[in-house]
Motif scaffolding. Structure first.
Motif, PDB file in Angstrom:
ATOM      1  N   PRO A 486       0.820  -1.232   0.000  1.00  0.00           N
ATOM      2  CA  PRO A 486       0.000   0.000   0.000  1.00  0.00           C
ATOM      3  C   PRO A 486       0.847   1.273   0.000  1.00  0.00           C
ATOM      4  CG  PRO A 486      -0.790  -1.601   1.627  1.00  0.00           C
ATOM      5  CD  PRO A 486       0.540  -2.102   1.154  1.00  0.00           C
ATOM      6  N   ASP A 487       0.166   2.393   0.120  1.00  0.00           N
ATOM      7  CA  ASP A 487       0.835   3.698   0.044  1.00  0.00           C
ATOM      8  C   ASP A 487       1.866   3.878   1.146  1.00  0.00           C
ATOM      9  OD1 ASP A 487      -0.600   4.412  -2.186  1.00  0.00           O
ATOM     10  OD2 ASP A 487      -2.186   5.432  -1.062  1.00  0.00           O
ATOM     11  N   TRP A 488       1.663   3.232   2.315  1.00  0.00           N
ATOM     12  CA  TRP A 488       2.633   3.422   3.397  1.00  0.00           C
ATOM     13  C   TRP A 488       4.019   2.885   3.023  1.00  0.00           C
ATOM     14  CZ3 TRP A 488       4.380  -1.309   4.669  1.00  0.00           C
ATOM     15  CH2 TRP A 488       3.519  -2.411   4.647  1.00  0.00           C
ATOM     16  N   TYR A 490       4.972   3.157  -0.305  1.00  0.00           N
ATOM     17  CA  TYR A 490       5.203   3.820  -1.591  1.00  0.00           C
ATOM     18  C   TYR A 490       4.997   2.876  -2.785  1.00  0.00           C
ATOM     19  CZ  TYR A 490       7.520   6.864   1.755  1.00  0.00           C
ATOM     20  OH  TYR A 490       7.795   7.650   2.848  1.00  0.00           O
ATOM     21  N   LYS A 491       4.066   1.927  -2.619  1.00  0.00           N
ATOM     22  CA  LYS A 491       3.726   0.975  -3.685  1.00  0.00           C
ATOM     23  C   LYS A 491       4.919   0.101  -4.099  1.00  0.00           C
ATOM     24  CE  LYS A 491      -0.532   2.510  -4.250  1.00  0.00           C
ATOM     25  NZ  LYS A 491      -1.739   1.676  -3.979  1.00  0.00           N
TER      26      LYS A 491
END
Length: 774
Positions: A486-488, A490-491
């Motif tokens: 996820p975004d946490w 940075y993909k």
């Protein structure tokens, strides 16, 4: 059809169903006697059909003069063969070698690599018409082969015309055989396999004769060509193998009409079939791989799929040429072999809780990053440090226990018994500071370097040293995959500990050693000699790679489809478009022909069910000769369809409409056979009728024929109550509908002329996703 009560027990049942090897009054695959070979109407029909096949396949074959759909793959492979550069593909080499042979015939040097759909053949001076002529030729020859299958099986002329006509005027078969694709080779070899087996089976009364051996071996060679083109050819092996198994089972019968075989005689029959249908095809199959390896001796784009040992057999291989030995205290960048992501870390930490509620260690994130970056640099350290005055020149070897220090954050790689973000069964990877790494987390930061395909303490090298990083205490392997975090994170890719350490996707390699200064003696390379690897080692390595990557083709595709959609032709595939002229090639079958064939497959299943039920109730609705013909000949065609269709339901890989083409050809055979069955035409008969009485005539009407002798029965004499007129009329109506459907969808098959919005919308029968519909 007359309905008769079942014969009493102990008497010979008129309704008994025979296996393909049993012969009471009728053959399973009816024999065409020598008299049939003089029938001018069959010869005229096959000549006309063959001419039409060549016209429909070759007309306008130069359009479009651009790369179309999967020509980007198979045209490229032909170029690689001609350049002798190694490439990797999930299909066996036979079909691609034929394209290369065609290119060699016309003097093409392989300079064009078919990189993008729409690239111009004219501008790049590519003999694309010669390449396309090969599948067009094989596609055209498939049509008379279908006709011959029906003719050799003893069917009437209307049945032969319908079966071959359904393939002749099918838009999908035409579209797939006019481009640089493999399916024309596959379908042609499959049809020749069926024809050859029919011819072989008809010679069972002449066992071990020259003709018997010829057709047995031709069946084996054709089967080899099928599986040497695509691995779905194993379905054709299953089809022929099932018929052979039934044949052998019949030969074991002690009550055979031709007399009991002794055990040595049966063993000879069994051994001959094993030799002709297994051993010969297998060696031909291996032969094409030997040709493949012999031609591709130069390093190429397929190198990365193979092990370093394999790559060392290729000249000009960059990986082995740039390989450098790795010493302790070197700074290295580690890269995953399959996903090409780097082992990466940054100061950010895992969230306390993941979306599913599981708790993390909140340690420093360790991820996979696709680009070169200083956060990819790790220092490789020994478990027990060397003295400060003796740090240089200690080579890392396979089996060594090591630690990895992340240079930017000055932390040490660690994995422990905490679930990873996406895989609760896999271990989380993180890092810890030097105090913990040398203290209570000493074991958790210890890893083993395990080189692939090596024995003993071999040197660990960059590029060529493919390895698994095994956690020493827990024995998990460092692993990554393609699903981004996820975004946490940075993909970026997840890195975790895989408990299945044998999995081939656990393999990594060192991409570079940035700590070595330019001009270092370690970077100087000696001329490398090409090494030798035995054929079998290369073959088995390539097979493992092929099957792994074949099973990995699970990603979505906008034109992928499911097997349940194919018989009903619910969707096609967009091959090519040209916006200026509103032209397009849309891969789609002839809906009329497909729906008719699919309907009659259901009719066949219904008739079988009804017949079995009526027999259970003591009623014989079919005479013995008709039933034997229906089950053993039409049933063989139905088995061919099922064997080439149903296994796709078990596959998890990407599937497209073209995978149904072999099964569609089999459904055309079923359609022609059922058309004849509906009008109650007797098969080419034996002299002896159902009651065992002699008809009094021999072969081709000559007197003196004994029991079991074949004779030619004219079509009008074989017709049931409906008569030949009704049979011809139904065949004419059916083919008129099929030709109409073919003509209506012809602009989508040939890519011209361009259609108006109204004309495109009119062809969206089942909501086909056509271009230029608005």
């Amino acid at each position: 059809m007359s309905t008769r009560q079942r014969a009493p027990q102990g008497s010979k049942r008129a309704g008994s169903v025979q296996s393909p090897s049993q012969e009471e009054e009728v053959d399973s695959l009816p024999v065409k006697s020598s008299g049939l070979t003089s029938e001018w109407d069959y010869k005229l029909a096959i000549a006309v059909i063959t001419a039409l096949a060549f016209v429909t396949r070759f007309w306008g074959i130069g359009h479009p003069n651009e790369v179309v759909f999967d020509e980007v793959h198979f045209g490229k492979f032909a170029s690689y063969y001609l350049e002798r550069t190694y490439f990797f593909d999930v299909h066996p080499p036979f079909g691609k070698l034929l394209f290369a042979l065609m290119g060699w015939f016309v003097g093409y040097d392989g300079h064009f690599h078919f990189e993008n759909i729409g690239d111009s053949y004219i501008t790049n001076n590519v003999p694309y018409v010669a390449f396309r002529a090969l599948p067009a030729l094989l596609g055209a020859l498939t049509i008379p082969t279908v006709f011959l299958i029906m003719w050799e099986s003893g069917y009437t002329l209307p049945a032969c015309i319908v079966a071959s006509g359904l393939v002749l005027f099918d838009n999908a078969h035409i579209g797939q055989t006019r481009l640089i694709l493999l399916d024309a080779t596959l379908v042609f070899a499959m049809s020749v396999s069926v024809l050859s087996y029919v011819r072989f089976y008809k010679l069972r009364h002449e066992s071990f004769s020259r003709k018997w051996w010829k057709w047995l071996l031709l069946t084996g060679v054709a089967l080899s060509c099928v599986i040497s083109t695509k691995y779905v050819g194993v379905f054709t092996f299953f089809t022929i193998g099932s018929a052979v198994a039934l044949d052998l089972w019949g030969l074991l019968d002690i009550n055979r009409k031709e007399g009991t075989l002794t055990l040595p005689e049966f063993v000879m029959h069994f051994a001959a079939r094993v030799f002709g249908l297994i051993i010969v095809p297998f060696f031909f199959y291996l032969f094409w791989f030997q040709v493949h390896f012999a031609i591709l001796y130069r390093s190429g784009p397929g190198d990365d799929f193979m092990t370093p040992a394999f790559q060392e057999t290729l000249s000009d291989n960059i990986m082995t040429a740039s390989s450098v030995g790795i010493d302790y205290y070197d700074s290295i960048a580690i890269r995953h072999k399959e996903t090409k992501t780097y082992l990466h870390s940054h100061p950010d930490r895992y969230p306390l809780r993941y979306d599913d509620g599981r708790v993390s260690s909140q340690g420093q994130q360790v991820t996979g990053y696709p680009f070169n970056d200083t956060n990819n640099h790790w220092q490789i350290l020994p478990v027990h440090p060397y003295p400060n005055d003796d740090l240089q020149g200690h080579r890392v070897k396979s089996g060594d226990l090591i630690k990895l220090r992340h240079l930017v954050t000055d932390t040490y790689l660690l994995t422990h018994d905490v679930a990873s973000p996406y895989y609760p069964t896999n271990q989380e990877f993180t890092t810890v500071g030097i105090e913990e790494a040398n203290g209570n987390r000493f074991n958790d930061t210890t890893f083993e370097i395990k080189l692939e395909n090596t024995k003993g303490k071999q040197d660990f090298k960059s590029m060529s040293g493919h390895f698994k990083l095994i956690h020493f205490p827990t024995r998990v392997a460092m692993w990554t995959h393609t699903t981004p975090l996820p975004d946490w994170a940075y993909k970026q890719a997840e890195i975790n500990g895989n408990k299945n350490i044998q999995q081939s996707s656990n393999v990594w390699y060192v991409d570079e050693i940035p700590s070595i200064p330019e001009g270092s003696e370690r970077l100087k390379r000696e001329p490398r000699k090409v090494k030798h690897l035995s054929f079998l080692k290369k073959y088995f390595e390539l097979q493992r790679a092929i099957f792994f990557h074949n099973n990995a083709l699970t990603s979505s595709h906008p034109y992928a489809s499911q097997p349940i959609q194919w018989p009903f032709l619910l969707r096609g595939v967009s091959f090519w478009t040209q916006n200026d002229t509103r032209r397009q090639i849309y891969f789609l079958g002839n809906p009329v022909g497909w729906w008719i064939a699919s309907s009659l497959l259901a009719v066949f299943a219904g008739i079988v069910g009804a017949d079995q039920l009526s027999q259970r109730r003591g009623v014989d609705s079919l005479d013995e000769r008709t039933r034997s013909r229906f089950y053993n000949s039409t049933g063989f065609f139905f088995l061919t369809w099922a064997a080439h269709y149903l296994p796709f339901y078990l596959m998890g890989r990407q599937l497209f409409l073209h995978h149904y083409l072999p099964a569609h050809l089999a459904s055309a055979l079923v359609t022609g056979a059922l058309l004849e069955f509906v009008f109650n035409l007797d098969p080419v008969a034996l002299e002896e009728n159902v009651d065992g009485k002699l008809a009094g005539k021999g072969v081709a009407g000559k007197k003196g024929g004994g029991p079991g002798t074949k004779r030619v029965v004219p079509e009008k004499d074989r017709a049931g109550k409906s008569g030949m007129l009704a049979l011809w009329a139904s065949a004419g109506v059916l083919m008129t509908l099929v030709v109409g459907g073919w003509w209506f969808f012809l602009p989508l098959t040939y890519g011209k002329p361009g259609l108006t919005v109204e004309e495109v919308v009119a062809r969206k029968w089942l909501g086909y996703d056509l271009h230029f519909a608005k």
